[in-house]
Design an enzyme around this catalytic site. Structure first.
Site, PDB file in Angstrom:
ATOM      1  N   HIS A   1       0.832  -1.211   0.000  1.00  0.00           N
ATOM      2  CA  HIS A   1       0.000   0.000   0.000  1.00  0.00           C
ATOM      3  C   HIS A   1       0.867   1.263   0.000  1.00  0.00           C
ATOM      4  O   HIS A   1       1.914   1.304   0.649  1.00  0.00           O
ATOM      5  CB  HIS A   1      -0.900  -0.007   1.242  1.00  0.00           C
ATOM      6  CG  HIS A   1      -1.945   1.063   1.243  1.00  0.00           C
ATOM      7  ND1 HIS A   1      -1.800   2.225   1.955  1.00  0.00           N
ATOM      8  CD2 HIS A   1      -3.142   1.141   0.621  1.00  0.00           C
ATOM      9  CE1 HIS A   1      -2.877   2.975   1.775  1.00  0.00           C
ATOM     10  NE2 HIS A   1      -3.708   2.341   0.980  1.00  0.00           N
TER      11      HIS A   1
ATOM     12  N   SER B   1      -9.304 -13.904  -1.590  1.00  0.00           N
ATOM     13  CA  SER B   1      -9.639 -12.508  -1.825  1.00  0.00           C
ATOM     14  C   SER B   1     -10.955 -12.376  -2.577  1.00  0.00           C
ATOM     15  O   SER B   1     -11.296 -13.240  -3.393  1.00  0.00           O
ATOM     16  CB  SER B   1      -8.503 -11.882  -2.645  1.00  0.00           C
ATOM     17  OG  SER B   1      -8.924 -10.684  -3.228  1.00  0.00           O
TER      18      SER B   1
HETATM   19  C1  LIG Z   1      -6.933   0.334   2.820  1.00  0.00           C
HETATM   20  C2  LIG Z   1      -5.585  -0.182   3.012  1.00  0.00           C
HETATM   21  C3  LIG Z   1      -4.631   0.518   3.768  1.00  0.00           C
HETATM   22  C4  LIG Z   1      -4.862   1.900   4.323  1.00  0.00           C
HETATM   23  O1  LIG Z   1      -5.958   2.026   5.112  1.00  0.00           O
HETATM   24  P1  LIG Z   1      -6.577   3.455   5.405  1.00  0.00           P
HETATM   25  O2  LIG Z   1      -7.714   3.112   6.266  1.00  0.00           O
HETATM   26  O3  LIG Z   1      -6.950   4.055   4.086  1.00  0.00           O
HETATM   27  O4  LIG Z   1      -5.552   4.262   6.124  1.00  0.00           O
HETATM   28  C5  LIG Z   1      -3.397  -0.057   3.946  1.00  0.00           C
HETATM   29  N1  LIG Z   1      -3.098  -1.240   3.413  1.00  0.00           N
HETATM   30  C6  LIG Z   1      -3.988  -1.946   2.682  1.00  0.00           C
HETATM   31  C7  LIG Z   1      -3.578  -3.267   2.132  1.00  0.00           C
HETATM   32  C8  LIG Z   1      -5.254  -1.433   2.453  1.00  0.00           C
HETATM   33  O5  LIG Z   1      -6.123  -2.147   1.719  1.00  0.00           O
END
Ligand SMILES: *Cc1c(COP(=O)(O)O)cnc(C)c1O
Length: 375
Positions: free
Chosen positions: A122, A323
């Site tokens: 991410h 998934s």
């Molecule tokens: C959504 C997501 C995040 C970040 O989450 P937020 O709530 O937007 O801060 C981090 N890693 C993965 C794999 C995600 O799907």
């Protein structure tokens, strides 16, 4: 402030916003957020200045809080991630904060450690690593989005004198791929690296994998040191939220007592949302593990339905085994905008969440068919 009402123009603006949100929510199939929730029973709680400042496990001077329920929420996540009794955590603003907390802990314990993360990690993680000024190395990903274990092994081999901090994806953002931490531990063992830290970014996967038979283990039993899981994704919430959970003995090393709030300053932010723990608590108590299990099963079935329907149209589509993210060829910008899709290079995805029914998939596919000029 009593008896004042909004000026007419502003009231209209508010009504327009409501109409927009209703319309956009009807085409919401590209982000991993469950829209089917109902917290109306909690409305009386909107009238308090709730603030969960401080450590939920330590009493605080500021007592208009929901710490008791926050601890119940952590207990639920401790159970589904096999944390035993040796855990600590809190309700965060979302996945990013949970990742930042995990990597912060890792850096405090191993200040010289090197963070390893895959290309499919991410976007928040590179930012966090910069903020924390952590040394880091990006590892190649395989085509399905999972970390390339060979590249990881080759890279670790060169850096055997430095503690590795493994940032594992438990469901990548684009393809829902899972980095197998048992395999990663096998590599560490093979290289005789005994000191390491594993953080699991389980933003979405943390609410899927525990409810899928035969899913790769990613939890404390499997060797995680800290885990981040979102609350507004699979569970669903009108306010973004999540949890950070870690081994208590690691957290104790960084806890500091602050007199002003009369509690331990173990959380990343000071003032903290007190409503989101309440939302999560309500969903967990109302639905429970068995409901989540069948909701995940349902989403997997709908995802397979979508893949079959794509294939019937002669369009390639696939998903990773644990998934509900369905990957397909990137459509036109028009369709991306209409359905709020998150495209990446030459593909895009649907993310099947509990509000997405077959009817939703059919509606999308009709638009997709037109978009591609198919019969
Ligand atoms: C959504 C997501 C995040 C970040 O989450 P937020 O709530 O937007 O801060 C981090 N890693 C993965 C794999 C995600 O799907």
């Amino acid at each position: 402030m009593k008896n004042k009402t909004l000026p007419k123009d502003d009231k209209e603006k508010l009504d327009q916003l409501l109409t927009k949100l209703e319309k956009e929510s009807n085409h919401f199939i590209g982000y991993p957020c469950n829209l089917s929730f109902d917290y109306s029973e909690l409305q009386p709680f909107y009238n308090f200045a709730i603030n969960n400042v401080g450590d939920p496990f330590v009493s605080s001077n500021y007592r208009v809080n929901t710490h008791e329920l926050e601890k119940d929420v952590l207990k639920f996540f401790a159970e589904i991630t096999h944390a035993q009794d040796d855990y600590w955590g809190y309700v965060t603003n979302g996945g990013t904060e949970g990742n930042m907390y995990g990597l912060y802990l890792a850096r405090e314990i191993h200040p010289e450690g090197i963070a390893y993360f895959s290309q499919d990690t991410h976007y928040s993680v590179t930012k966090i690593l910069r903020i924390l000024r952590m040394k880091n190395i990006m590892i190649r990903s395989q085509n399905n989005g999972e970390i390339d274990y060979e590249d990881l092994e080759e890279t670790l081999k060169i850096k055997r004198d430095t503690v590795p901090i493994i940032m594992a994806n438990i469901g990548t953002t684009m393809t829902g791929a899972v980095d197998n931490i048992i395999k990663i531990k096998g590599i560490l063992e093979k290289l005789a690296i005994s000191d390491y830290y594993i953080h699991c970014d389980a933003a979405l996967g943390g609410m899927l994998l525990p409810f899928i038979d035969g899913a790769p283990e990613f939890d404390f039993k499997a060797g995680a040191d800290s885990i981040s899981i979102s609350g507004h994704k699979f569970i669903g919430s009108p306010i973004p939220c999540g949890i950070a959970i870690a081994k208590r003995k690691n957290v104790d090393r960084i806890a500091r007592s602050i007199e002003y709030v009369g509690t331990l300053d173990t959380t990343l932010t000071g003032s903290r949302n007190g409503l989101t723990p309440l939302f999560m608590w309500y969903a967990i108590k109302k639905w429970g593990v068995e409901h989540f299990r069948s909701a995940v099963q349902h989403c997997l079935e709908i995802a397979d339905y979508a893949i079959d329907e794509f294939k019937k149209m002669g369009q390639p589509a696939w998903r990773n085994s644990c998934s509900t993210t369905v990957v397909f060829d990137r459509p036109s910008e028009n369709l991306i905008t209409r359905w709020q899709l998150a495209p990446y290079k030459d593909f895009a995805h649907l993310i099947i969440m509990p509000h997405v029914t077959k009817e939703w998939v059919n509606r999308f596919l009709e638009d997709y068919k037109k978009d591609r000029g198919l019969k």
